[in-house]
Design a protein around this motif. Structure first.
Motif, PDB file in Angstrom:
ATOM      1  N   VAL A 265       0.825  -1.214   0.000  1.00  0.00           N
ATOM      2  CA  VAL A 265       0.000   0.000   0.000  1.00  0.00           C
ATOM      3  C   VAL A 265       0.857   1.260   0.000  1.00  0.00           C
ATOM      4  CG1 VAL A 265      -0.273  -0.007   2.525  1.00  0.00           C
ATOM      5  CG2 VAL A 265      -1.958   1.140   1.097  1.00  0.00           C
ATOM      6  N   ILE A 266       2.023   1.247   0.668  1.00  0.00           N
ATOM      7  CA  ILE A 266       2.916   2.408   0.628  1.00  0.00           C
ATOM      8  C   ILE A 266       3.365   2.654  -0.806  1.00  0.00           C
ATOM      9  CG2 ILE A 266       5.121   3.354   1.407  1.00  0.00           C
ATOM     10  CD1 ILE A 266       3.124   3.211   3.650  1.00  0.00           C
ATOM     11  N   LYS A 267       3.828   1.608  -1.468  1.00  0.00           N
ATOM     12  CA  LYS A 267       4.252   1.729  -2.862  1.00  0.00           C
ATOM     13  C   LYS A 267       3.082   2.138  -3.756  1.00  0.00           C
ATOM     14  CE  LYS A 267       7.312  -1.175  -4.423  1.00  0.00           C
ATOM     15  NZ  LYS A 267       8.427  -0.343  -4.947  1.00  0.00           N
ATOM     16  N   GLY A 268       1.911   1.581  -3.475  1.00  0.00           N
ATOM     17  CA  GLY A 268       0.748   1.917  -4.285  1.00  0.00           C
ATOM     18  C   GLY A 268       0.398   3.392  -4.209  1.00  0.00           C
ATOM     19  N   LEU A 269       0.440   3.964  -2.999  1.00  0.00           N
ATOM     20  CA  LEU A 269       0.136   5.386  -2.843  1.00  0.00           C
ATOM     21  C   LEU A 269       1.276   6.270  -3.341  1.00  0.00           C
ATOM     22  CD1 LEU A 269      -1.561   5.499   0.688  1.00  0.00           C
ATOM     23  CD2 LEU A 269      -2.664   5.847  -1.519  1.00  0.00           C
ATOM     24  N   ARG A 270       2.516   5.894  -2.986  1.00  0.00           N
ATOM     25  CA  ARG A 270       3.662   6.752  -3.270  1.00  0.00           C
ATOM     26  C   ARG A 270       4.014   6.745  -4.753  1.00  0.00           C
ATOM     27  NH1 ARG A 270       8.440   5.507   0.602  1.00  0.00           N
ATOM     28  NH2 ARG A 270       8.387   3.544  -0.559  1.00  0.00           N
TER      29      ARG A 270
END
Length: 431
Positions: free
Chosen positions: A142-147
């Motif tokens: 999710v961090i990679k998805g948002l960032r």
């Protein structure tokens, strides 16, 4: 382009996740090398107990008794921190690693929630990576998805189920009709809950994660102190039964929104409509929803904890570093992150579920209805069920949409009423 020069890793913490990282690197070594473009090798480890059997061969690594010394290890390019805790050895190691000009990977949501801005500034000043995919929602990217994946979007809202322990407890209560204390004891016996479960069941763990997500989603400085957190310890089986009768599931949901009135961040039990994806997230799974202005609704679901999923996220960060793919920790330079103002939750409008344990006597319902009327809260439905041997009954109310301040005023009017046994339960209805 593949090179034979390895990315050399020093690993602090050899608990469940630390052991999982070693096993994952061993099991998928060839695949990881091909994807990273170079080998990833652990060269040094540190933990409190050198003699403990962790089920992996540690003799091939240098053992460092002083965890802080990993930062200065000549043979390491990156330090992975899996110790935990917002301060203490973990923070000391983080500061020392970045000051030494080395990359830093962590699964430590508490440290990031409290010190994330400082560490991001230090990483950028040293021009080294700071990565923390494993800090939020375990193996879910999710961090990679948002960032990265949603980087072109303005995010209107990010919310989700961020604590597997609470979700396990609520799912068990829902499936088996059991009460909180009994299911918590089972969760502790199975290892889903700590012997002191306060961080989980009082919403603190989810609040740490929400503050990180909010910073990335909205370009604000991490503001954990502004997260309002209420956990699940006061949810009873009757709440879950009433929710089901009304077409809802009870879930602990963290919600963050940034608007003209400031940044709103809250972790609180919610009634989730049965047709919403979060209603079907059961067991110890986590799920995060992000709403972008061009991409629409993004839904991330998966295992939020455990050695395999969390180790997967840690190694994914190491692969990015091996490739030379890393940017600003919070999706934009630390200097560009704005200092958020805290939104006034009293202005938020929504529907609410209110549960009262009352004395079974004449006038109780009229007293509750009068308090709602005087505060300007309209009642959509009211149900009274059962009388216990002690002579009490459960009254459940669903309100029409109203400002939260008005609902709070109604409950304040009822504070100290001789008709009520204990404090009312207030759950927001996810809209």
């Amino acid at each position: 382009m593949t090179t034979t020069t390895p990315l050399r890793v020093a690993l602090a913490g050899l608990g469940t996740v630390g052991g999982g990282v070693i096993r994952l690197l061993d099991a998928n070594r060839d695949l990881i090398t091909r994807r990273a473009g170079r080998p990833i090798e652990i060269v040094a480890v540190s933990a409190r107990d050198r003699s403990k059997d962790r089920g992996v061969d540690l003799d091939r690594f240098a053992w460092i008794d002083d965890t802080r010394a990993l930062a200065d290890h000549d043979g390491a390019d990156v330090v992975v921190e899996l110790i935990g805790g917002s301060d203490g050895p973990a923070l000391t190691l983080a500061r020392a690693t970045l000051a030494a000009g080395k990359g830093f990977v962590t699964a430590n949501k508490a440290m990031l929630a409290h010190h994330g801005l400082e560490l991001a500034q230090a990483a950028e000043a040293a021009r080294v990576p700071l990565k923390f995919e494993a800090a939020v929602a375990g193996g879910i990217p999710v961090i990679k998805g948002l960032r990265e994946g949603a980087a072109a979007n303005a995010i209107a809202r990010v919310y989700g189920i961020l604590n597997g322990t609470c979700n396990f407890i609520l799912s068990k209560m829902e499936a088996e009709g059991r009460d909180f204390a009994e299911v918590l004891a089972e969760a502790q016996a199975l290892g889903y809950a700590e012997s002191d479960p306060s961080f989980d069941i009082d919403g603190v763990d989810a609040a740490h994660k929400l503050s990180i997500l909010a910073s990335i989603a909205f370009g604000t400085q991490p503001a954990f102190a502004d997260v309002s957190a209420t956990g699940v310890r006061h949810v009873i089986a009757a709440d879950i039964a009433e929710a089901a009768a009304l077409g809802y599931k009870v879930r602990l949901v963290g919600v963050a929104e940034d608007g003209p009135g400031g940044l709103f961040q809250r972790v609180h039990p919610h009634l989730v409509p049965i047709d919403h994806p979060l209603a079907h997230v059961t067991g110890s799974l986590n799920a995060v929803v992000a709403e972008g202005n061009f991409v629409g609704r993004l839904f991330f679901q998966g295992a939020g904890a455990g050695d395999g999923p969390t180790a997967s996220a840690v190694v994914a960060d190491l692969i990015d570093i091996a490739r030379g793919e890393y940017g600003a920790p919070y999706a934009m330079p630390a200097a560009a992150l704005t200092a958020p103002s805290r939104a006034d939750s009293g202005e938020r409008r929504g529907r609410a579920y209110l549960r009262f344990t009352v004395q079974d006597k004449v006038g109780v319902l009229a007293e509750i209805a009068a308090a709602m009327r005087d505060a300007g809260v309209s009642i959509e439905s009211l149900i009274q069920r059962g009388v216990t041997a002690e002579g009490s009954a459960i009254v459940a109310i669903v309100t029409h949409e109203a400002p939260e301040r008005s609902v709070a005023q109604a409950l304040e009017k009822l504070r100290g009423s001789q008709s009520l046994a204990g404090q009312p339960m207030w759950m927001h209805i996810l809209g």
